[in-house]
Design a protein around this motif. Sequence first.
Motif, PDB file in Angstrom:
ATOM      1  N   HIS A  60       0.834  -1.211   0.000  1.00 37.14           N
ATOM      2  CA  HIS A  60       0.000   0.000   0.000  1.00 37.14           C
ATOM      3  C   HIS A  60       0.866   1.258   0.000  1.00 37.14           C
ATOM      4  N   ARG A  61       1.970   1.228   0.733  1.00 34.48           N
ATOM      5  CA  ARG A  61       2.861   2.392   0.795  1.00 34.48           C
ATOM      6  C   ARG A  61       3.467   2.672  -0.587  1.00 34.48           C
ATOM      7  N   LYS A  62       3.850   1.623  -1.293  1.00 41.85           N
ATOM      8  CA  LYS A  62       4.394   1.794  -2.647  1.00 41.85           C
ATOM      9  C   LYS A  62       3.335   2.360  -3.591  1.00 41.85           C
ATOM     10  N   ALA A  63       2.103   1.872  -3.452  1.00 46.69           N
ATOM     11  CA  ALA A  63       1.014   2.394  -4.287  1.00 46.69           C
ATOM     12  C   ALA A  63       0.771   3.872  -3.973  1.00 46.69           C
ATOM     13  N   SER A  64       0.806   4.225  -2.695  1.00 47.12           N
ATOM     14  CA  SER A  64       0.605   5.615  -2.284  1.00 47.12           C
ATOM     15  C   SER A  64       1.672   6.523  -2.893  1.00 47.12           C
ATOM     16  N   ASN A  65       2.916   6.083  -2.853  1.00 44.89           N
ATOM     17  CA  ASN A  65       4.004   6.896  -3.409  1.00 44.89           C
ATOM     18  C   ASN A  65       3.843   7.095  -4.906  1.00 44.89           C
ATOM     19  N   TRP A  66       3.424   6.036  -5.623  1.00 44.73           N
ATOM     20  CA  TRP A  66       3.245   6.165  -7.078  1.00 44.73           C
ATOM     21  C   TRP A  66       2.116   7.148  -7.382  1.00 44.73           C
TER      22      TRP A  66
END
Length: 233
Positions: free
Chosen positions: A152-158
């Motif tokens: 989820h954190r990676k998706a948020s950053n993208w």
Amino acid sequence: EEFLNRTNGLMISAEDVSAIEDRTEGWIAGLRLAALSMDGQENIKDFIKDFTGSHVFVAEYLIEEILHQQPEDIQRFLLETSILDRLTAGLCEAVTGEEASQTYLLFLHHRNAFVLPLDSKGQWFRYHHLFSDLLQARLHQSYSDAEIADLHRKASNWYNQNHHRVEAVNHALSARDFELAAELIGKTARTLIYSGRLKILRDWMEILPESTILSHTDLNFFLFWIDLLQGKV
């Protein structure tokens, strides 16, 4: 309605027929599994509400006929991208680290593996709702909470880097990374207020711990602004 009530001998209302059609998105095997499952059910409305990809009949079918038929790397790709409401190559690559994300998406779409296009250019897709339910259930069985939070954190950053701030906040909250969420809310709150989307902003605030809100002056200001606009002076 013909299929459910006449062919399968059920007697369900037009409203419930519409609800199960919406839940299965017209997938005929899903309708058949739903019909088998509804036979003898006393509360059809509750059954339809709970009819998901983790339902035993649906899950067994999807696991055996769809998921287990895919190579291991695609199975992993499916599980890790199940956290996403929409799929595009760059986002999937950011979440999974898989450089062949566009190839995978087109491969799954052409095989009718419950990947549905959202545009005519083949850039954005989504999973069939029941398939997404199954994948998310399997993800939580196979991955730790920390690993899922990292996705989820990676998706948020993208999303943040690509100026989709609402989605960025939602994934930060799903990761329970409240500091990241607070930072992102601070960047998009004014836009939401000016466009009248106060409910989204208040819903986010209600998820954040009170300690996080108190430590961010801008969030306190936005809460005051929302209350003022909603007449809660």
